[in-house]
Design an enzyme around this catalytic site. Structure first.
Site, mmCIF file in Angstrom:
data_model
loop_
_atom_site.group_PDB
_atom_site.id
_atom_site.type_symbol
_atom_site.label_atom_id
_atom_site.label_comp_id
_atom_site.label_asym_id
_atom_site.label_seq_id
_atom_site.Cartn_x
_atom_site.Cartn_y
_atom_site.Cartn_z
ATOM 1 N N GLU A 1 8.756 -24.440 -34.537
ATOM 2 C CA GLU A 1 9.630 -25.237 -35.406
ATOM 3 C C GLU A 1 11.065 -25.255 -34.858
ATOM 4 O OE1 GLU A 1 8.225 -27.073 -37.427
ATOM 5 O OE2 GLU A 1 6.328 -26.075 -37.838
ATOM 6 N N GLU B 1 4.878 -32.366 -29.645
ATOM 7 C CA GLU B 1 4.119 -31.144 -29.933
ATOM 8 C C GLU B 1 4.020 -30.240 -28.712
ATOM 9 O OE1 GLU B 1 3.184 -29.880 -32.847
ATOM 10 O OE2 GLU B 1 4.472 -31.542 -33.379
HETATM 11 ZN ZN LIG Z 1 5.163 -29.459 -34.470
#
Ligand SMILES: [Zn+2]
Length: 255
Positions: free
Chosen positions: A128, A190
């Site tokens: 995060e 990601e």
């Molecule tokens: Zn993520």
């Protein structure tokens, strides 16, 4: 300029984009489309954060909260990202976690209960934090802006509590599932967050091998259930992703 003036200006189109163009991101080693300013993103993020805190039930479990704060403090310090970090645990079965620009991190009880150790909490915390280092929310908002969806509209929607638009904009900033809207990060975001996140957790003294174990168990879990858990659907834990993580860990001599 006051916040009210800014919002009005954005809504009427009298305020022109502040920082239009491309910007080099040193954490990522690539340039990004940046049509929105830090200030704009910070304002929208603060609004989305306040709304999440009002809508969700906040966990008062002292142990869970202490654990998230302890791991969070270590990982975010190691990241070198200088925000006034805040952590919240939502008392919900959802297996989810998200971050909003400005250092606002939310974990759901559901995902914490699936974590075997602090290293796995650090995995998600690092991931995060890496989304923030990558300025992924600003990049995504810029892409929306380029597609003709103005940030002025977002400010107005968040101000007015216009549920549908609030949800969409909160999702663009990263707080998707809270508002019932899932807007996946791109695969590129990601993979970037996975790599940088592993660096942060390792610098903080956590075991990077647990990142692989965590994502593998998420993949196994979603395969076994048929239905994809929320966290896996916003954060696709597929074979490609796990292979990329494994390769990176090997390159760094972590495995
Ligand atoms: Zn993520």
């Amino acid at each position: 300029m006051s916040r009210r003036q800014l919002v009005r200006g954005l809504a009427t189109g009298s305020v022109v984009a502040f920082a239009a163009g491309c910007a080099e991101n040193t954490a990522l080693g690539r340039s990004q489309l940046m049509l929105v300013s830090e200030e704009q993103i910070a304002q929208l993020s603060a609004q989305a954060w306040q709304q999440s805190l009002q809508r969700e039930r906040i966990s008062r479990d002292p142990q869970l909260n202490a654990r998230v704060e302890r791991v969070g403090a270590r990982v975010t310090r190691a990241s070198g990202l200088n925000y006034p970090w805040e952590y919240v645990v939502f008392d919900s079965d959802q297996e989810n976690a998200w971050v909003l620009p400005g250092g606002k991190v939310a974990f759901y009880r559901g995902i914490l209960e699936t974590m075997e150790n602090d290293d796995q909490i650090a995995t998600v915390m690092g991931h995060e934090a890496a989304h923030l280092a990558g300025r992924h929310a600003a990049e995504r908002a810029s892409q929306q802006q380029a597609a003709g969806i103005g940030l002025g509209l977002a400010s107005v929607a968040l101000d007015a509590g216009d549920v549908e638009n609030t949800a969409q904009w909160a999702a663009i900033l990263g707080a998707g599932v809270t508002f019932g809207v899932i807007l996946p990060y791109s695969r590129r975001h990601e993979l970037e967050a996975d790599r940088l996140g592993v660096e942060y957790m390792a610098r903080a003294g956590y075991d990077p091998r647990q990142a692989l174990r965590f994502w593998e168990s998420k993949a196994a879990q979603s395969a076994g259930r048929n239905a994809t858990p929320e966290f896996a659907s916003t954060h696709p834990s597929d074979a490609t992703r796990i292979a990329a993580l494994r390769q990176y860990l090997a390159e760094q001599n972590y495995i």
